[in-house]
Design an enzyme around this catalytic site. Structure first.
Site, PDB file in Angstrom:
ATOM      1  N   GLU A  23      32.678  35.896  54.828  1.00  0.00           N
ATOM      2  CA  GLU A  23      31.690  34.901  54.407  1.00  0.00           C
ATOM      3  C   GLU A  23      31.904  33.559  55.126  1.00  0.00           C
ATOM      4  OE1 GLU A  23      32.933  34.992  50.134  1.00  0.00           O
ATOM      5  OE2 GLU A  23      33.195  32.842  50.412  1.00  0.00           O
TER       6      GLU A  23
ATOM      7  N   ARG B 172      37.431  37.673  45.706  1.00  0.00           N
ATOM      8  CA  ARG B 172      37.468  37.217  47.093  1.00  0.00           C
ATOM      9  C   ARG B 172      37.006  38.360  47.985  1.00  0.00           C
ATOM     10  NH1 ARG B 172      37.698  32.748  45.782  1.00  0.00           N
ATOM     11  NH2 ARG B 172      39.195  31.126  46.271  1.00  0.00           N
TER      12      ARG B 172
ATOM     13  N   HIS C 114      28.770  32.900  46.802  1.00  0.00           N
ATOM     14  CA  HIS C 114      30.033  32.347  46.301  1.00  0.00           C
ATOM     15  C   HIS C 114      29.778  31.135  45.380  1.00  0.00           C
ATOM     16  CE1 HIS C 114      34.587  31.965  47.368  1.00  0.00           C
ATOM     17  NE2 HIS C 114      34.350  31.543  46.140  1.00  0.00           N
TER      18      HIS C 114
HETATM   19  N1  NAI Z   1      33.662  33.571  43.071  1.00  0.00           N
HETATM   20  C1  NAI Z   1      34.143  32.394  42.698  1.00  0.00           C
HETATM   21  O1  NAI Z   1      33.496  31.354  42.850  1.00  0.00           O
HETATM   22  C2  NAI Z   1      35.474  32.325  42.024  1.00  0.00           C
HETATM   23  C3  NAI Z   1      36.480  33.207  42.362  1.00  0.00           C
HETATM   24  N2  NAI Z   1      37.703  33.115  41.753  1.00  0.00           N
HETATM   25  C4  NAI Z   1      38.747  34.087  42.119  1.00  0.00           C
HETATM   26  O2  NAI Z   1      39.305  34.642  40.934  1.00  0.00           O
HETATM   27  C5  NAI Z   1      40.700  34.742  41.085  1.00  0.00           C
HETATM   28  C6  NAI Z   1      41.371  34.799  39.731  1.00  0.00           C
HETATM   29  O3  NAI Z   1      41.392  33.533  39.100  1.00  0.00           O
HETATM   30  P1  NAI Z   1      42.239  33.312  37.747  1.00  0.00           P
HETATM   31  O4  NAI Z   1      41.789  34.260  36.704  1.00  0.00           O
HETATM   32  O5  NAI Z   1      42.230  31.867  37.462  1.00  0.00           O
HETATM   33  O6  NAI Z   1      43.687  33.742  38.252  1.00  0.00           O
HETATM   34  P2  NAI Z   1      44.929  34.195  37.381  1.00  0.00           P
HETATM   35  O7  NAI Z   1      46.120  33.968  38.247  1.00  0.00           O
HETATM   36  O8  NAI Z   1      44.884  33.588  36.028  1.00  0.00           O
HETATM   37  O9  NAI Z   1      44.685  35.762  37.186  1.00  0.00           O
HETATM   38  C7  NAI Z   1      44.792  36.692  38.192  1.00  0.00           C
HETATM   39  C8  NAI Z   1      45.354  37.986  37.602  1.00  0.00           C
HETATM   40  O10 NAI Z   1      45.353  38.981  38.632  1.00  0.00           O
HETATM   41  C9  NAI Z   1      46.582  39.700  38.556  1.00  0.00           C
HETATM   42  N3  NAI Z   1      46.887  40.253  39.876  1.00  0.00           N
HETATM   43  C10 NAI Z   1      47.336  39.612  40.971  1.00  0.00           C
HETATM   44  N4  NAI Z   1      47.461  40.473  42.001  1.00  0.00           N
HETATM   45  C11 NAI Z   1      47.093  41.678  41.527  1.00  0.00           C
HETATM   46  C12 NAI Z   1      47.025  42.964  42.113  1.00  0.00           C
HETATM   47  N5  NAI Z   1      47.349  43.164  43.393  1.00  0.00           N
HETATM   48  N6  NAI Z   1      46.584  43.991  41.341  1.00  0.00           N
HETATM   49  C13 NAI Z   1      46.255  43.783  40.040  1.00  0.00           C
HETATM   50  N7  NAI Z   1      46.306  42.583  39.434  1.00  0.00           N
HETATM   51  C14 NAI Z   1      46.713  41.548  40.178  1.00  0.00           C
HETATM   52  C15 NAI Z   1      47.616  38.687  38.084  1.00  0.00           C
HETATM   53  O11 NAI Z   1      48.706  39.339  37.453  1.00  0.00           O
HETATM   54  C16 NAI Z   1      46.804  37.826  37.125  1.00  0.00           C
HETATM   55  O12 NAI Z   1      46.910  38.311  35.798  1.00  0.00           O
HETATM   56  C17 NAI Z   1      41.064  33.537  41.961  1.00  0.00           C
HETATM   57  O13 NAI Z   1      42.276  33.730  42.643  1.00  0.00           O
HETATM   58  C18 NAI Z   1      39.883  33.429  42.894  1.00  0.00           C
HETATM   59  O14 NAI Z   1      40.137  34.160  44.080  1.00  0.00           O
HETATM   60  C19 NAI Z   1      37.956  32.170  40.802  1.00  0.00           C
HETATM   61  C20 NAI Z   1      36.995  31.265  40.451  1.00  0.00           C
HETATM   62  C21 NAI Z   1      35.675  31.259  41.025  1.00  0.00           C
HETATM   63  O1  LIG Z   2      36.275  30.692  44.608  1.00  0.00           O
HETATM   64  C1  LIG Z   2      36.497  29.757  43.919  1.00  0.00           C
HETATM   65  C2  LIG Z   2      37.777  29.408  43.400  1.00  0.00           C
HETATM   66  O2  LIG Z   2      37.851  28.433  42.633  1.00  0.00           O
HETATM   67  O3  LIG Z   2      38.760  30.077  43.744  1.00  0.00           O
END
Ligand code: NAI
Ligand SMILES: O=CC(=O)O
Length: 342
Positions: A281, A252, A299
């Site tokens: 963004e 993000r 994105h």
């Molecule tokens: N660019 C895009 O289109 C996309 C972006 N994303 C982003 O990716 C993020 C992660 O998605 P998932 O892997 O499904 O989430 P998830 O919840 O499975 O994994 C996130 C990990 O980050 C860790 N975490 C949380 N806060 C932290 C911190 N301050 N310092 C270190 N580690 C921390 C958590 O312990 C967890 O293991 C989403 O929240 C979203 O913002 C996800 C999909 C697409």
């Molecule tokens: O940024 C995309 C998401 O699924 O989060």
């Protein structure tokens, strides 16, 4: 995996009312219309808070995207609202605590996008390390008139050390892919993942953020945005990275301090960055556009056709279960605040 929603309610005289905040695949609208009185926004105009409040006055449910801030103000002003279903795994656009207080269920779309987003993370990493877009722009500008030994020298990916910050569902999928590149994986996370998952993630090793930044050749960010993760990477962190290192932000905007990153790229404190997300963004800091050592994408990490369809289907399934549990047969599969239902 695509969530399949089976219609089980043939006719409903007083259907709940829902708002689709943004354009969505037409078949999802057709499906939802069997159960709900649907107001859709197929012209894709982004509602302001005032417009959202106005539109939600008579609505029971909302399918949102990461672009609409569903704030405490919006939630307080819409007493009929019972469910907000995000079409994204990240949900930092929603004030979940305020939703819980208002008795509003909140859902997201985890898992269906893990592999697609991990693929894209690798595409961005490779493009950044090997200067793909920079060299293509140069070629298209008609500047290629001879082969040179030192044209667009980049960083190796194979055999390098990958640093993953945020070792969740997507972080692990990214780390797994590094096996084919004979890499070492370091990770930083809120807590250690299980030894079994570490083994699957190419024997990833938990280290402090500082150690990761000092040792990794390629750093990739996949943690959720929150107050705690705001500017996880700023000037001090960039100064810890190797001069030849690359940084990829899939997570993000706001997790990276864009101004500090621009300075680091301009002064070649790190080699290059690949960015799919930005602080304000879709507005970009204009200086990014002046730098050749940054790859910029709008994105789109989850934007494969099957995955975007699966995300829409997942959000629709969550909404159906939230508003019509008898028809869906269960609570929303991806309920983020189950305390609302206790
Ligand atoms: N660019 C895009 O289109 C996309 C972006 N994303 C982003 O990716 C993020 C992660 O998605 P998932 O892997 O499904 O989430 P998830 O919840 O499975 O994994 C996130 C990990 O980050 C860790 N975490 C949380 N806060 C932290 C911190 N301050 N310092 C270190 N580690 C921390 C958590 O312990 C967890 O293991 C989403 O929240 C979203 O913002 C996800 C999909 C697409
Ligand atoms: O940024 C995309 C998401 O699924 O989060």
């Amino acid at each position: 995996m695509t969530t399949v929603i089976k219609p089980t309610m043939p006719t409903m005289p007083n259907k709940p009312k829902i708002l689709l905040a943004r354009a969505i695949f037409p078949e999802v609208i057709t499906h939802l219309e069997q159960f709900f009185d649907v107001e859709s926004n197929q012209d894709d105009h982004i509602f302001s808070s005032t417009e959202l409040i106005e539109k939600l006055q008579d609505k029971d449910g909302l399918i949102a995207t990461g672009s609409e801030p569903v704030s405490a103000e919006v939630l307080r002003a819409c007493p009929r609202l019972k469910a907000v279903c995000n079409q994204a795994v990240g949900y930092n656009n929603i004030d979940v605590a305020a939703a819980t207080k208002a008795g509003v269920m909140v859902t997201n779309t985890p898992d269906v996008l893990n592999e697609t987003t991990a693929d894209f993370g690798w595409a961005l990493l490779m493009a950044t390390a090997r200067r793909i877009t920079e060299s293509e722009h140069w070629l298209r500008a008609g500047k290629w008139n001879k082969w040179r030994f030192d044209s667009f020298l980049g960083a190796d990916v194979h055999g390098a050390t990958l640093g993953v910050i945020g070792m969740g569902r997507i972080g692990q999928a990214i780390a797994r892919r590094s096996m084919g590149f004979d890499m070492q994986v370091l990770y930083h996370n809120r807590s250690r993942v299980s030894p079994e998952l570490e083994a699957r993630a190419n024997n990833a090793r938990l280290v402090s953020k500082e150690e990761l930044l000092r040792q990794a050749d390629h750093v990739i960010l996949v943690l959720p945005y929150s107050k705690a993760s705001h500017h996880t990477i700023g000037a001090a962190e960039l100064a810890m990275m190797k001069p030849g290192a690359t940084l990829v932000n899939l997570a993000r905007g706001g997790i990276v301090d864009d101004v500090a990153l621009i300075a680091a790229l301009r002064e070649h404190k790190i080699a290059a960055a690949g960015l799919d997300v930005f602080e304000n963004e879709p507005a970009l800091h204009p200086d990014f556009l002046t730098l050749s050592n940054v790859v910029l994408t709008p994105h789109i990490a989850s934007a494969s056709e099957p995955t975007r369809r699966a995300m829409a289907a997942c959000a629709a399934a969550n909404l159906l279960a939230a508003l019509l549990p008898a028809a869906a047969g269960a609570l929303p599969p991806n309920l983020l605040n189950p305390e609302v239902k206790r």
